[in-house]
Design a protein around this motif. Structure first.
Motif, PDB file in Angstrom:
ATOM      1  N   LEU A   1       0.864  -1.182   0.000  1.00 12.31           N
ATOM      2  CA  LEU A   1       0.000   0.000   0.000  1.00 12.31           C
ATOM      3  C   LEU A   1       0.895   1.225   0.000  1.00 12.31           C
ATOM      4  N   ASP A   2       0.827   2.014  -1.063  1.00  9.09           N
ATOM      5  CA  ASP A   2       1.721   3.159  -1.215  1.00  9.09           C
ATOM      6  C   ASP A   2       0.996   4.220  -2.037  1.00  9.09           C
ATOM      7  N   ASP A   3       1.120   5.484  -1.610  1.00  8.92           N
ATOM      8  CA  ASP A   3       0.484   6.555  -2.386  1.00  8.92           C
ATOM      9  C   ASP A   3       1.383   7.068  -3.504  1.00  8.92           C
ATOM     10  N   LEU A   4       2.582   6.505  -3.625  1.00  7.19           N
ATOM     11  CA  LEU A   4       3.549   6.827  -4.679  1.00  7.19           C
ATOM     12  C   LEU A   4       4.023   8.281  -4.634  1.00  7.19           C
ATOM     13  N   SER A   5       3.878   8.927  -3.463  1.00  4.04           N
ATOM     14  CA  SER A   5       4.390  10.293  -3.334  1.00  4.04           C
ATOM     15  C   SER A   5       5.909  10.306  -3.279  1.00  4.04           C
ATOM     16  N   ASN A   6       6.496   9.263  -2.720  1.00  2.00           N
ATOM     17  CA  ASN A   6       7.950   9.136  -2.684  1.00  2.00           C
ATOM     18  C   ASN A   6       8.420   7.784  -3.201  1.00  2.00           C
TER      19      ASN A   6
ATOM     20  N   ALA B   1       4.304  -9.053  -6.097  1.00  2.00           N
ATOM     21  CA  ALA B   1       3.551  -8.402  -5.022  1.00  2.00           C
ATOM     22  C   ALA B   1       2.400  -7.605  -5.629  1.00  2.00           C
ATOM     23  N   GLU B   2       1.300  -7.545  -4.917  1.00  2.00           N
ATOM     24  CA  GLU B   2       0.162  -6.741  -5.366  1.00  2.00           C
ATOM     25  C   GLU B   2       0.344  -5.306  -4.874  1.00  2.00           C
ATOM     26  N   LEU B   3       0.231  -4.344  -5.789  1.00  2.00           N
ATOM     27  CA  LEU B   3       0.334  -2.935  -5.425  1.00  2.00           C
ATOM     28  C   LEU B   3      -1.043  -2.298  -5.407  1.00  2.00           C
ATOM     29  N   ILE B   4      -1.380  -1.680  -4.285  1.00  2.00           N
ATOM     30  CA  ILE B   4      -2.601  -0.890  -4.163  1.00  2.00           C
ATOM     31  C   ILE B   4      -2.168   0.548  -3.913  1.00  2.00           C
ATOM     32  N   VAL B   5      -2.586   1.450  -4.793  1.00  2.00           N
ATOM     33  CA  VAL B   5      -2.214   2.858  -4.651  1.00  2.00           C
ATOM     34  C   VAL B   5      -3.221   3.523  -3.725  1.00  2.00           C
ATOM     35  N   GLY B   6      -2.737   3.999  -2.587  1.00  2.00           N
ATOM     36  CA  GLY B   6      -3.616   4.627  -1.614  1.00  2.00           C
ATOM     37  C   GLY B   6      -2.839   5.050  -0.390  1.00  2.00           C
TER      38      GLY B   6
ATOM     39  N   LEU C   1     -10.059   1.767   3.484  1.00  2.00           N
ATOM     40  CA  LEU C   1      -9.268   1.029   2.493  1.00  2.00           C
ATOM     41  C   LEU C   1      -8.429  -0.046   3.167  1.00  2.00           C
ATOM     42  N   VAL C   2      -7.718   0.322   4.225  1.00  2.00           N
ATOM     43  CA  VAL C   2      -6.881  -0.653   4.914  1.00  2.00           C
ATOM     44  C   VAL C   2      -7.731  -1.806   5.452  1.00  2.00           C
ATOM     45  N   GLY C   3      -8.913  -1.488   5.990  1.00  2.00           N
ATOM     46  CA  GLY C   3      -9.806  -2.527   6.487  1.00  2.00           C
ATOM     47  C   GLY C   3     -10.218  -3.500   5.403  1.00  2.00           C
ATOM     48  N   ARG C   4     -10.527  -2.970   4.212  1.00  2.00           N
ATOM     49  CA  ARG C   4     -10.908  -3.848   3.105  1.00  2.00           C
ATOM     50  C   ARG C   4      -9.751  -4.744   2.686  1.00  2.00           C
TER      51      ARG C   4
END
Length: 329
Positions: free
Chosen positions: A30-35, A45-50, A57-60
């Protein structure tokens, strides 16, 4: 079982993902890709942008992927920047971390590994500094991380969450296989800055402070190779899964190098005599801080494999060359 890695597209987080995949773990990033960078995430690995503070989101993710452990890397990490923007650092490192902890508790996550920092010690009364030393942060960055440590301990007592806090000293180097490294533009890590200067990507290196009470007047730090650091995270995860107790551990080698010693090592390894500028001290920088590293070996069986400054610099140089090739294509 799945491990959720927040900030897994960044420098240390991407190395953690590599190590987990190598170990056969199922990984969600889980990464917002800001850095961080999408390309830095291992393809298995599965990437979820958030945002890691998005509790819904984390709960889901926890429920849908069967997350039993979280490794929390997402954070702001530059000490002088935290002095200039304390509220931004308290938001990123404390407020958002509190939201992640809440989601972990609500989702029934059993294990959490938290990335903390030697900055919680401030300027220690003695070196090497052990985990028993009284925390005395000298920057909002250190304060923000210490606050999160305290929250985690309180949440664990109330809700039965198992955790290991790892207090990083200065992280350096790159994956020995060349799969990942420090890629953030305008990074402030000394070894990366020196390698960029050696390759002509920066005009030189600034030394912030030459009047510290150290042998050569420059700051002394304990540099830990990034793959050794993530190996400590895997050891911590195994410890928790075996039913081990909650721990707070230093991550370092127990030996320090001055800024000038590091610069000379970069010059020697690269063969380039780049310019060095002397500058005043930066706010929040202690004179010297070296890890007391006995407890991590005793408690979780950590054994470093890359404790060699010359090799660490060589890895960093090789990674910078790979990055230059990537930019050119």
């Amino acid at each position: 079982m799945t491990v959720l890695v927040t900030g897994g597209a960044g420098y240390i987080g991407s190395h953690m993902v590599l190590a987990l995949i190598d170990a056969g773990e199922r990984v969600v990033v889980l990464d917002d890709l800001s850095n961080g960078f999408r390309w830095a995430v291992h393809p298995n690995a599965e990437l979820i942008v958030g945002d890691a503070s998005d509790q819904a989101l984390v709960g889901r993710v926890i429920q849908a992927r069967g997350v039993d452990a979280i490794a929390h890397f997402a954070a702001k990490i530059v000490v002088p920047d935290s002095v200039a923007d304390p509220l931004g650092y308290y938001l990123a490192n404390t407020v958002k971390t509190r939201a992640l902890f809440a989601a972990a508790v609500a989702g029934g996550v059993k294990h959490l590994i938290f990335s903390s920092t030697a900055a919680v010690y401030g300027t220690p009364e003695r070196n090497p500094v052990t985990e028993d030393a009284r925390p005395h942060p000298e920057s909002p960055y250190g304060n923000s991380k210490l606050m999160s440590e305290l929250m985690l301990a309180d949440a664990a007592r109330a809700h039965g969450l198992g955790y290991v806090v790892l207090r990083y000293f200065n992280v350096a180097g790159a994956d020995p296989e060349g799969r990942s490294g420090q890629s953030t533009p305008n990074a402030t890590h000394l070894i990366k800055v020196g390698c960029e200067a050696a390759l002509g990507l920066r005009p030189g290196v600034s030394v912030f402070g030459t009047d510290f009470p150290t042998p050569d007047g420059t700051g002394v730090r304990d540099y830990i190779q990034v793959s050794d650091l993530v190996a400590a995270h895997l050891d911590a995860l195994r410890h928790l899964r075996r039913g081990g107790g909650n721990l707070t551990l230093n991550c370092g080698y127990g030996r320090g190098y001055s800024v000038l010693e590091v610069i000379e090592t970069v010059k020697r390894v690269s063969g380039v005599d780049f310019p060095v500028t002397l500058a005043p001290r930066r706010p929040g920088d202690p004179a010297a801080i070296v890890a007391g590293a006995d407890r991590i070996r005793a408690e979780i069986g950590w054994r470093p494999a890359f404790d060699d400054l010359t090799a660490i610099v060589g890895q960093a140089l090789a990674w910078e060359r790979r990055l230059a090739e990537r930019r050119a294509t």
